[in-house]
Write an enzyme that holds these catalytic residues in place. Structure first.
Site, PDB file in Angstrom:
ATOM      1  N   LEU A  21      21.950  67.203   0.032  1.00  0.00           N
ATOM      2  CA  LEU A  21      21.458  68.069  -1.040  1.00  0.00           C
ATOM      3  C   LEU A  21      21.666  69.540  -0.712  1.00  0.00           C
ATOM      4  O   LEU A  21      22.136  70.321  -1.556  1.00  0.00           O
ATOM      5  CB  LEU A  21      19.971  67.791  -1.284  1.00  0.00           C
ATOM      6  CG  LEU A  21      19.352  68.521  -2.483  1.00  0.00           C
ATOM      7  CD1 LEU A  21      19.935  68.007  -3.784  1.00  0.00           C
ATOM      8  CD2 LEU A  21      17.835  68.357  -2.480  1.00  0.00           C
ATOM      9  N   CYS A  34      23.984  68.339 -22.721  1.00  0.00           N
ATOM     10  CA  CYS A  34      24.452  69.716 -22.599  1.00  0.00           C
ATOM     11  C   CYS A  34      25.304  70.164 -23.776  1.00  0.00           C
ATOM     12  O   CYS A  34      25.497  71.365 -23.972  1.00  0.00           O
ATOM     13  CB  CYS A  34      25.241  69.888 -21.299  1.00  0.00           C
ATOM     14  SG  CYS A  34      24.247  69.653 -19.805  1.00  0.00           S
ATOM     15  N   ASP A  46      15.129  75.534 -16.615  1.00  0.00           N
ATOM     16  CA  ASP A  46      14.374  75.455 -17.869  1.00  0.00           C
ATOM     17  C   ASP A  46      14.669  76.662 -18.750  1.00  0.00           C
ATOM     18  O   ASP A  46      15.012  77.737 -18.255  1.00  0.00           O
ATOM     19  CB  ASP A  46      12.871  75.422 -17.573  1.00  0.00           C
ATOM     20  CG  ASP A  46      12.477  74.281 -16.652  1.00  0.00           C
ATOM     21  OD1 ASP A  46      13.106  73.214 -16.733  1.00  0.00           O
ATOM     22  OD2 ASP A  46      11.544  74.469 -15.850  1.00  0.00           O
TER      23      ASP A  46
END
Length: 401
Positions: free
Chosen positions: A60, A165, A234
């Site tokens: 990650l 998206c 967000d």
């Protein structure tokens, strides 16, 4: 699939024989959570709560270092227990978080777009087209926003789902067609287009799932970690789109004319980008092939768009400014390379990506909002976004200010 291979199919029956605008964007607004987290904030969070030696953490953080995202808006990252609990949020908590945080974001973005439209009152709105991929509750969030704005209960409302998206431009396309239909009936159209995404609680669940040993029971260790936690953010964005009858006597000025909108699906790509439903909400599945597949059809899509609008036949990509969905660095750089563009042509996309990451359906509308405030490079703009399916949305716009 190479970049010169045909990957999309823009229907011939969608062709237009004129580029004269029939719908106009009269106002735009974008709203982000007030608290931004830096790349170092996120890295510190991961290393504080999870062991640096874990393979999934190493994976990650390696991906995180390559994104080149400086800041993202993640609601409640510093104090939301969803990020710091010993268990991931439930689907019920995910829905509650969207309604607590997302609806105020969307309402503020809408108020900004109305104010930008010569302070158009909510009571003047005739239609709403809204989109989100991070909430599936009913009634939809658009009803709550409509009540807050004073939108008439008789206004026609449409809430798009499953477009991810690509949703910002899909909503614009639908709104433009609604405005054209209203024109044909001799009716005014003042349409509020709204996109809102609260990705953060899903990201918290995905990080927890990776730490627990598997993403969804299908593997161990880093098999469960995806790019979502280091990419998404967000936000909310809105615009007002009108036909000529809707603008008459309202004192509004146009920001962009909508010349043409179109959509396509790349064959044999149904599973390369998807949102799966889990007990913790939605989980993103994103193939490493997505950037290559997404940009692979851009040249063909651009040519089809130009040929469908006679005054632009033969135009080249560098004749336009571009609002490319900031889905990731590979997508932006891939689009730039395939289209033969300088980075300056995509500067608004790069700026939104660098400072806010990928806000899903919100992102491309935020790019259009930012682009209009930058020094004019080209009068015409091509907007493009990609979503599950693999869906491509394209729009040809003309600056009016």
């Amino acid at each position: 699939m190479g970049t010169t291979q045909s990957t999309t199919n823009f229907p011939e029956e969608n062709k237009q024989q004129t580029s004269e605008p029939t719908t106009t964007i009269t106002g735009l607004g974008t709203e982000w959570p007030s608290s931004l987290i830096t790349a170092e904030d996120f890295r510190s969070y991961i290393l504080t709560h999870y062991p640096a030696s874990a393979p999934w953490v190493q994976t990650l953080l390696k991906v995180h270092s390559r994104t080149e995202i400086a800041t993202r808006a993640l609601l409640g990252f510093e104090n939301n227990p969803k990020w710091h609990n010993t268990h991931p949020p439930t689907a019920r908590e995910v829905d509650a978080s969207f309604r607590q945080h997302g609806i105020p974001l969307a309402t503020t973005a809408a108020r900004k777009a109305l104010a930008d439209s010569n302070n158009l009152p909510g009571s003047a709105i005739t239609h709403m087209v809204s989109v989100t991929v991070t909430n599936a509750g009913a009634p939809g969030y658009d009803q709550a926003v409509a009540r807050a704005l004073g939108v008439p209960v008789s206004a026609e409302r449409f809430l798009l789902s499953g477009v991810g998206c690509a949703g910002g431009l899909a909503a614009l396309r639908l709104a433009s067609k609604l405005a054209c239909a209203a024109t044909a009936r001799g009716e005014a159209a003042r349409i509020l287009v709204l996109a809102c995404e609260v990705c953060s609680v899903f990201l918290a669940a995905e990080v927890f799932a990776a730490a627990a040993g598997s993403g969804d029971g299908e593997g161990e260790g880093d098999a469960g970690v995806g790019i979502g936690p280091v990419l998404f953010g967000d936000g909310a964005a809105a615009l007002v789109l009108c036909n000529a009858l809707g603008m008459a006597g309202m004192g509004m000025s146009g920001k962009y004319a909508v010349v043409d909108c179109r959509t396509s699906i790349t064959p044999d790509t149904h599973d390369v980008m998807a949102y799966g439903v889990t007990e913790h909400g939605f989980k993103l599945a994103l193939s490493r092939e997505v950037p290559r597949l997404a940009v692979g059809g851009l040249q063909e899509g651009f040519r089809a768009l130009m040929e469908a609008n006679a005054p632009f036949a033969g135009a080249q990509p560098d004749d336009f400014d571009w609002a490319v969905h900031p889905g990731g660095l590979a997508i932006l750089r891939g689009a730039q390379k395939v289209l033969g563009l300088e980075e300056e042509a995509l500067r608004a996309s790069y700026e939104v990506y660098r400072t806010r990451g990928n806000a899903s359906s919100v992102a491309v509308l935020a790019v259009l909002d930012l682009l209009r405030g930058l020094e004019m490079r080209r009068r015409e703009v091509v907007a493009v976004s990609f979503g599950p399916g693999l869906t491509t949305e394209m729009a040809l716009l003309k600056r009016l200010v």
